[in-house]
Design a protein around this motif. Sequence first.
Motif, mmCIF file in Angstrom:
data_model
loop_
_atom_site.group_PDB
_atom_site.id
_atom_site.type_symbol
_atom_site.label_atom_id
_atom_site.label_comp_id
_atom_site.label_asym_id
_atom_site.label_seq_id
_atom_site.Cartn_x
_atom_site.Cartn_y
_atom_site.Cartn_z
ATOM 1 N N THR A 1 12.527 36.437 -57.990
ATOM 2 C CA THR A 1 12.365 37.902 -57.463
ATOM 3 C C THR A 1 13.721 38.665 -57.838
ATOM 4 O OG1 THR A 1 10.943 36.984 -55.918
ATOM 5 C CG2 THR A 1 11.877 39.088 -55.244
ATOM 6 N N TYR A 2 15.040 37.903 -57.474
ATOM 7 C CA TYR A 2 16.137 38.688 -57.648
ATOM 8 C C TYR A 2 16.190 39.127 -59.296
ATOM 9 C CZ TYR A 2 21.315 39.110 -57.323
ATOM 10 O OH TYR A 2 22.567 39.675 -57.182
ATOM 11 N N MET A 3 15.890 38.076 -59.980
ATOM 12 C CA MET A 3 16.033 38.565 -61.437
ATOM 13 C C MET A 3 15.284 39.839 -61.736
ATOM 14 S SD MET A 3 15.370 34.841 -63.253
ATOM 15 C CE MET A 3 15.221 35.624 -64.809
ATOM 16 N N PHE A 4 13.905 40.124 -61.186
ATOM 17 C CA PHE A 4 13.571 41.194 -61.559
ATOM 18 C C PHE A 4 14.106 42.509 -61.052
ATOM 19 C CE2 PHE A 4 10.402 44.502 -61.872
ATOM 20 C CZ PHE A 4 9.174 44.201 -62.665
ATOM 21 N N GLY A 5 15.018 42.523 -59.969
ATOM 22 C CA GLY A 5 15.857 43.591 -59.415
ATOM 23 C C GLY A 5 16.993 43.704 -60.321
ATOM 24 N N ILE A 6 17.675 42.545 -60.883
ATOM 25 C CA ILE A 6 18.861 42.945 -61.542
ATOM 26 C C ILE A 6 18.657 43.403 -62.806
ATOM 27 C CG2 ILE A 6 20.290 41.128 -59.951
ATOM 28 C CD1 ILE A 6 19.920 39.282 -62.453
ATOM 29 N N ALA A 7 17.324 43.720 -63.182
ATOM 30 C CA ALA A 7 17.403 44.245 -64.534
ATOM 31 C C ALA A 7 17.915 45.710 -64.627
ATOM 32 C CB ALA A 7 15.708 44.210 -64.688
ATOM 33 N N ARG A 8 17.560 46.198 -63.554
ATOM 34 C CA ARG A 8 18.147 47.604 -63.488
ATOM 35 C C ARG A 8 19.680 47.901 -63.328
ATOM 36 N NH1 ARG A 8 19.835 51.789 -59.904
ATOM 37 N NH2 ARG A 8 19.042 53.546 -60.224
ATOM 38 N N THR A 9 20.373 46.866 -62.740
ATOM 39 C CA THR A 9 21.864 46.972 -62.538
ATOM 40 C C THR A 9 22.322 46.378 -63.871
ATOM 41 O OG1 THR A 9 21.829 44.716 -61.476
ATOM 42 C CG2 THR A 9 21.869 46.584 -60.036
ATOM 43 N N SER A 10 21.751 45.439 -64.620
ATOM 44 C CA SER A 10 22.103 44.898 -65.904
ATOM 45 C C SER A 10 21.641 45.718 -67.011
ATOM 46 C CB SER A 10 21.770 43.488 -66.195
ATOM 47 O OG SER A 10 22.314 42.511 -64.907
ATOM 48 N N ASN A 11 20.656 46.662 -66.639
ATOM 49 C CA ASN A 11 20.213 47.794 -67.782
ATOM 50 C C ASN A 11 19.413 46.875 -68.889
ATOM 51 O OD1 ASN A 11 20.024 50.237 -68.716
ATOM 52 N ND2 ASN A 11 21.569 49.869 -70.406
ATOM 53 N N LEU B 1 7.532 47.580 -46.649
ATOM 54 C CA LEU B 1 8.681 48.515 -45.623
ATOM 55 C C LEU B 1 9.960 48.444 -46.485
ATOM 56 C CD1 LEU B 1 7.477 48.067 -42.159
ATOM 57 C CD2 LEU B 1 7.047 50.237 -43.537
ATOM 58 N N ILE B 2 10.557 47.000 -46.877
ATOM 59 C CA ILE B 2 11.631 46.916 -47.229
ATOM 60 C C ILE B 2 11.733 47.656 -48.678
ATOM 61 C CG2 ILE B 2 12.998 45.285 -48.378
ATOM 62 C CD1 ILE B 2 12.228 43.218 -46.173
ATOM 63 N N ALA B 3 10.835 47.369 -49.600
ATOM 64 C CA ALA B 3 10.663 48.079 -50.900
ATOM 65 C C ALA B 3 10.493 49.492 -50.975
ATOM 66 C CB ALA B 3 9.350 47.549 -51.787
ATOM 67 N N ALA B 4 9.779 50.112 -49.958
ATOM 68 C CA ALA B 4 9.584 51.477 -49.714
ATOM 69 C C ALA B 4 10.970 51.931 -49.298
ATOM 70 C CB ALA B 4 8.487 51.735 -48.725
ATOM 71 N N SER C 1 14.629 46.600 -53.744
ATOM 72 C CA SER C 1 13.445 46.566 -53.541
ATOM 73 C C SER C 1 13.053 44.967 -53.737
ATOM 74 C CB SER C 1 12.196 47.157 -53.997
ATOM 75 O OG SER C 1 12.795 48.767 -53.574
ATOM 76 N N PHE C 2 13.700 44.291 -54.900
ATOM 77 C CA PHE C 2 13.482 42.984 -55.230
ATOM 78 C C PHE C 2 14.504 42.235 -54.681
ATOM 79 C CE2 PHE C 2 11.006 45.487 -58.342
ATOM 80 C CZ PHE C 2 9.897 44.717 -58.237
ATOM 81 N N ILE C 3 15.698 42.810 -54.847
ATOM 82 C CA ILE C 3 17.050 41.692 -54.479
ATOM 83 C C ILE C 3 17.020 41.407 -53.070
ATOM 84 C CG2 ILE C 3 19.615 41.750 -54.214
ATOM 85 C CD1 ILE C 3 19.564 43.675 -56.807
#
Length: 530
Positions: free
Chosen positions: A148-158, A216-219, A229-231
Amino acid sequence: MRERAPRGAARTRKMSNNYNDVPLGIRLVQKLSRQCCTRFHARRDVLYKASIFVLTFLAYACYHMSRKPISVVKSVLQGNCSTVQVAQGQGCGYAPFNGTDATTLFGMLDSAFLFTYAIAMFASGFIAERVSLRYFLSMGMILTGVFTYMFGIARTSNIHNIWYFIFAQIGAGIFQTTGWPGVVALVGRWFGKAKRGLIFGIWNSHTSIGNILGTLIAAHYVESDWALSFIVPGIIIACIGFLLFLFLVDQPEIVGIYPQSGQLERRVANESDEEQDDEEQVRHQDAEISYRSQPTERTPILTRPQQPSHPQRHGRPISLVDALYIPGVMEFSLCLFFTKLVSYTFMYWLPLYIQSSSTLGPELSADLSTLFDVGGIIGAIAAGYLSDVTGMSATICTGMLLVASPILLMYQQYGALSVTISIVLLVTVGIFVNGPYALITTSVSAELGQHSSLEGNANALATVTAIIDGTGSIGAAVGPLLAGLISTTGWQNVFYMLIVADIIAMVLLGRLVVKEFAGLRRSSHRIRIE
């Protein structure tokens, strides 16, 4: 007074020491209680049951919490940006999901997770019977958090490669399957059959509460930084997984809790579980007591040697094929295929549908979608209570599915007229869509996993649970995939698909409903004769 282990229980515990050791946290609590709370007295079995209830509740709530972010962030990833956002220089969408094929790509992500989940579920039930559930669950939750964390860090890692996102979804789908067979097997081991439907109904609200928390967390982060929202859910589920590793007691025997001889279940001719033996008689016959049903014309003349009075708790794990022959497993599994198809279509597409059919933004659409899960909590408890009162699980499921079909049509027709109407209909849809789904995956699965044909083999519970939920998970994978394809022709066609699925689910339970009413008639006829 210390409880004595029945004959054979000590051997069970010795065989379990390789994996099923007393958790470190429990040992620490026991040590502290001996030093600091010597005057505190409480029933140990009640305390341990409460800990199992809370820990499994938190565990599966976290599993569902980590599934929800993808449904919330779809609208932001797709890039339905306003002119104000563009003028302010804010990014519009996130590649590769900001193109015309966004719906197809979202369908690929959903399918990658759900089909992997459905296939791996059968293997997870097989594995869960053969390993410590404490290690099984804690490892599964921590690795679920990693993906789940991996999906979120896609944005920070571009990262913009679609195959990276698919890999993250596949990994999450595999390790999410550790949840359901594990928690249901644990609750089945620790809690008896009395009021099982109500207990499971209350306990199963973890599904909806997890969905609500995840939404709610993701929103909260979706419009500012969707990576969080994923991290955040990924970190939470990993922490709860470590908590289970410290405090989860796998089996009652590990901590010296055994059923008392006076509490053993009896089977008598009128099938009543309420009769109690005289305490003095039990005391005299404690060493060699054996409960048998009253003789009938089918009672064999030559009986087999008597089994020990201590009920068998752990037998040889059964195969998937053997589990399919348990009466009711096939019908409820196929029914769950279609009920879970409907539930998961709402779970993955409801926020996007609300936003596309109204003027609400991504955050408010996600918040409004949580009302579907609020209704799911009510439906799960109501279905469990009614199942306890009537003993007719198939009939309860059929009745709720019958009401769900017209309610779905009403929501599609009138849900967008006002927020008030949408709120009322969403809660109502949640009650009647999630009620049967919750009842089948909990109380019915536990009942079938301890069917009389299994002769007390509690190790069958995880396999039966995996078969039922695994079949339902295939439907959960098919539903969002079809919704993504059909929605291009109009959302009304998606609702028609959901209504047809509910009708098929009702038909599949038809034989069991007839059987339940036949049993009810026989019972009433017997009472009139007596």
